[in-house]
Design a protein around this motif. Structure first.
Motif, mmCIF file in Angstrom:
data_model
loop_
_atom_site.group_PDB
_atom_site.id
_atom_site.type_symbol
_atom_site.label_atom_id
_atom_site.label_comp_id
_atom_site.label_asym_id
_atom_site.label_seq_id
_atom_site.Cartn_x
_atom_site.Cartn_y
_atom_site.Cartn_z
ATOM 1 N N GLU A 1 18.889 54.258 63.816
ATOM 2 C CA GLU A 1 19.140 53.625 62.517
ATOM 3 C C GLU A 1 18.556 52.219 62.433
ATOM 4 O OE1 GLU A 1 23.339 53.775 62.235
ATOM 5 O OE2 GLU A 1 23.420 55.964 61.969
ATOM 6 N N ASN A 2 18.434 51.546 63.572
ATOM 7 C CA ASN A 2 17.972 50.155 63.574
ATOM 8 C C ASN A 2 16.574 49.980 64.154
ATOM 9 O OD1 ASN A 2 20.504 48.637 62.680
ATOM 10 N ND2 ASN A 2 21.294 49.885 64.348
ATOM 11 N N HIS A 3 15.889 51.101 64.385
ATOM 12 C CA HIS A 3 14.565 51.026 65.003
ATOM 13 C C HIS A 3 13.541 50.630 63.949
ATOM 14 C CE1 HIS A 3 11.180 52.988 67.515
ATOM 15 N NE2 HIS A 3 11.442 51.768 67.948
ATOM 16 N N GLY A 4 13.207 49.353 63.922
ATOM 17 C CA GLY A 4 12.346 48.833 62.859
ATOM 18 C C GLY A 4 10.873 48.930 63.160
ATOM 19 N N ASN A 5 10.085 48.670 62.133
ATOM 20 C CA ASN A 5 8.629 48.656 62.218
ATOM 21 C C ASN A 5 8.184 47.335 62.833
ATOM 22 O OD1 ASN A 5 5.866 48.676 61.708
ATOM 23 N ND2 ASN A 5 6.120 49.826 59.815
ATOM 24 N N ILE A 6 7.276 47.387 63.805
ATOM 25 C CA ILE A 6 6.841 46.156 64.472
ATOM 26 C C ILE A 6 5.361 45.863 64.245
ATOM 27 C CG2 ILE A 6 8.611 46.164 66.259
ATOM 28 C CD1 ILE A 6 6.585 47.449 68.145
ATOM 29 N N ASP A 7 4.787 46.470 63.219
ATOM 30 C CA ASP A 7 3.357 46.269 63.036
ATOM 31 C C ASP A 7 2.995 45.453 61.791
ATOM 32 O OD1 ASP A 7 3.862 48.049 61.019
ATOM 33 O OD2 ASP A 7 2.489 49.594 61.721
ATOM 34 N N GLU A 8 3.985 44.982 61.031
ATOM 35 C CA GLU A 8 3.673 44.253 59.803
ATOM 36 C C GLU A 8 2.901 42.962 60.087
ATOM 37 O OE1 GLU A 8 5.886 42.210 55.946
ATOM 38 O OE2 GLU A 8 6.978 43.661 57.173
ATOM 39 N N LYS A 9 3.373 42.174 61.049
ATOM 40 C CA LYS A 9 2.682 40.920 61.378
ATOM 41 C C LYS A 9 1.327 41.194 62.009
ATOM 42 C CE LYS A 9 6.596 37.728 61.804
ATOM 43 N NZ LYS A 9 7.645 38.617 61.310
ATOM 44 N N LEU A 10 1.207 42.295 62.728
ATOM 45 C CA LEU A 10 -0.086 42.665 63.302
ATOM 46 C C LEU A 10 -1.075 43.019 62.192
ATOM 47 C CD1 LEU A 10 -1.284 42.878 66.141
ATOM 48 C CD2 LEU A 10 -0.678 45.296 66.153
ATOM 49 N N ASN A 11 -0.588 43.685 61.150
ATOM 50 C CA ASN A 11 -1.432 43.969 59.989
ATOM 51 C C ASN A 11 -1.899 42.675 59.321
ATOM 52 O OD1 ASN A 11 -1.037 46.704 60.343
ATOM 53 N ND2 ASN A 11 0.594 46.858 58.830
ATOM 54 N N ASP A 12 -0.981 41.702 59.201
ATOM 55 C CA ASP A 12 -1.337 40.419 58.601
ATOM 56 C C ASP A 12 -2.424 39.723 59.421
ATOM 57 O OD1 ASP A 12 0.532 40.808 56.597
ATOM 58 O OD2 ASP A 12 2.100 39.652 57.613
ATOM 59 N N LEU A 13 -2.255 39.752 60.738
ATOM 60 C CA LEU A 13 -3.246 39.125 61.620
ATOM 61 C C LEU A 13 -4.605 39.796 61.462
ATOM 62 C CD1 LEU A 13 -3.884 37.139 63.906
ATOM 63 C CD2 LEU A 13 -3.080 38.877 65.526
ATOM 64 N N ARG A 14 -4.617 41.109 61.415
ATOM 65 C CA ARG A 14 -5.879 41.842 61.233
ATOM 66 C C ARG A 14 -6.557 41.450 59.927
ATOM 67 N NH1 ARG A 14 -6.026 46.444 58.578
ATOM 68 N NH2 ARG A 14 -3.960 47.166 59.237
ATOM 69 N N ASN A 15 -5.791 41.361 58.857
ATOM 70 C CA ASN A 15 -6.371 41.021 57.555
ATOM 71 C C ASN A 15 -6.956 39.611 57.537
ATOM 72 O OD1 ASN A 15 -5.920 43.462 56.215
ATOM 73 N ND2 ASN A 15 -3.793 42.919 55.758
ATOM 74 N N ILE A 16 -6.305 38.673 58.206
ATOM 75 C CA ILE A 16 -6.833 37.309 58.274
ATOM 76 C C ILE A 16 -8.164 37.294 59.027
ATOM 77 C CG2 ILE A 16 -6.469 35.022 59.274
ATOM 78 C CD1 ILE A 16 -3.489 35.390 58.704
ATOM 79 N N VAL A 17 -8.200 37.978 60.165
ATOM 80 C CA VAL A 17 -9.433 38.018 60.967
ATOM 81 C C VAL A 17 -10.563 38.684 60.184
ATOM 82 C CG1 VAL A 17 -10.501 39.004 63.037
ATOM 83 C CG2 VAL A 17 -8.208 37.993 63.174
#
Length: 239
Positions: free
Chosen positions: A172-188
């Motif tokens: 129930e509490n297993h969250g997504n951990i790739d949102e900030k990684l997506n942000d980093l990719r978009n900046i690069v």
């Protein structure tokens, strides 16, 4: 809990009789997977069954993990989950945490540092903030699993689980951990200056994409394999 039943399609996936080298020919990304499973890359002509026997791995669990990392549409059947070993799943997940923290993120950090030479101090600061925030988030995510989830599963297997914790709490509490990684990719990809070396930018992007894909498979193993396997142990009171 309902499981998908065996289908003719599932039977066409990897098997224990195959040469392990043939699996690598089908999906060379498994080369990153084998060390996490304690398997030597000196493959020889050994079959999957022979390699698993030498490595102390359950062949069904090994094939299950390799299939998840190779076929997007792969969904293990109830029978497959029942004959696989949750101990090996936990060992694999633990080893993967070490791989991400000590290898993947280190490589990414080094690649970013190499890329940022032409950037302004402000641009560097933004990139490093995104990287640090992501690293902190993933470390916290893994720490919860290492300190709460994995000990619970191991205690359950040894019939010494005494806490009120259940695997459904994790699910129930297993969250997504790739949102900030997506942000980093978009900046690069979109916002760093054109003066940044093209080859170095490509290396950083490739590393991020590969890490995102690997982590997605990792999460599938936790959500679609570990959770139902542990649910069954909780319900049955036995392996």
């Amino acid at each position: 809990m309902k499981y998908n039943q065996v289908t003719a399609k599932e039977k066409s996936y990897f098997s224990g009789k195959m040469k392990l080298a043939d699996l690598i020919d089908i999906n060379y990304d498994l080369l990153n997977l084998l060390p996490r499973l304690g398997v030597s890359l000196a493959l020889g002509a050994n079959t999957v069954e022979e390699v698993c026997a030498k490595s102390g791995l359950d062949v069904n669990t090994f094939l299950l993990i390799c299939n998840v990392y190779t076929y997007d549409e792969y969904i293990p059947s109830r029978e497959t989950l029942e004959v696989s070993r949750v101990e090996d799943i936990v060992k694999y997940l633990h080893s993967s945490h070490s791989y991400y923290l000590q290898s993947s993120l280190v490589l990414l950090e080094e690649s970013i540092a190499d890329l940022l030479g032409p950037c302004s101090e402000k641009q560097k600061s933004v990139i490093w903030k995104f990287f640090k925030d992501y690293k902190d988030e993933i470390e916290k995510h893994f720490d919860y699993e290492e300190s709460q989830v994995f000990p619970y599963v191991n205690n359950l297997l040894s019939e010494s689980a005494s806490s009120a914790f259940t695997i459904d709490q994790f699910a129930e509490n297993h969250g997504n951990i790739d949102e900030k990684l997506n942000d980093l990719r978009n900046i690069v990809m979109r916002y760093l200056p054109a003066e940044c070396d093209n080859t170095k930018r490509g290396q950083v992007l490739y590393t991020i994409y590969h890490l995102e894909e690997d982590l997605a498979r990792h999460s599938r193993i936790e959500d679609d394999i570990l959770v139902p396997m542990v649910n069954r142990i909780e319900e049955n009171g036995s392996k």
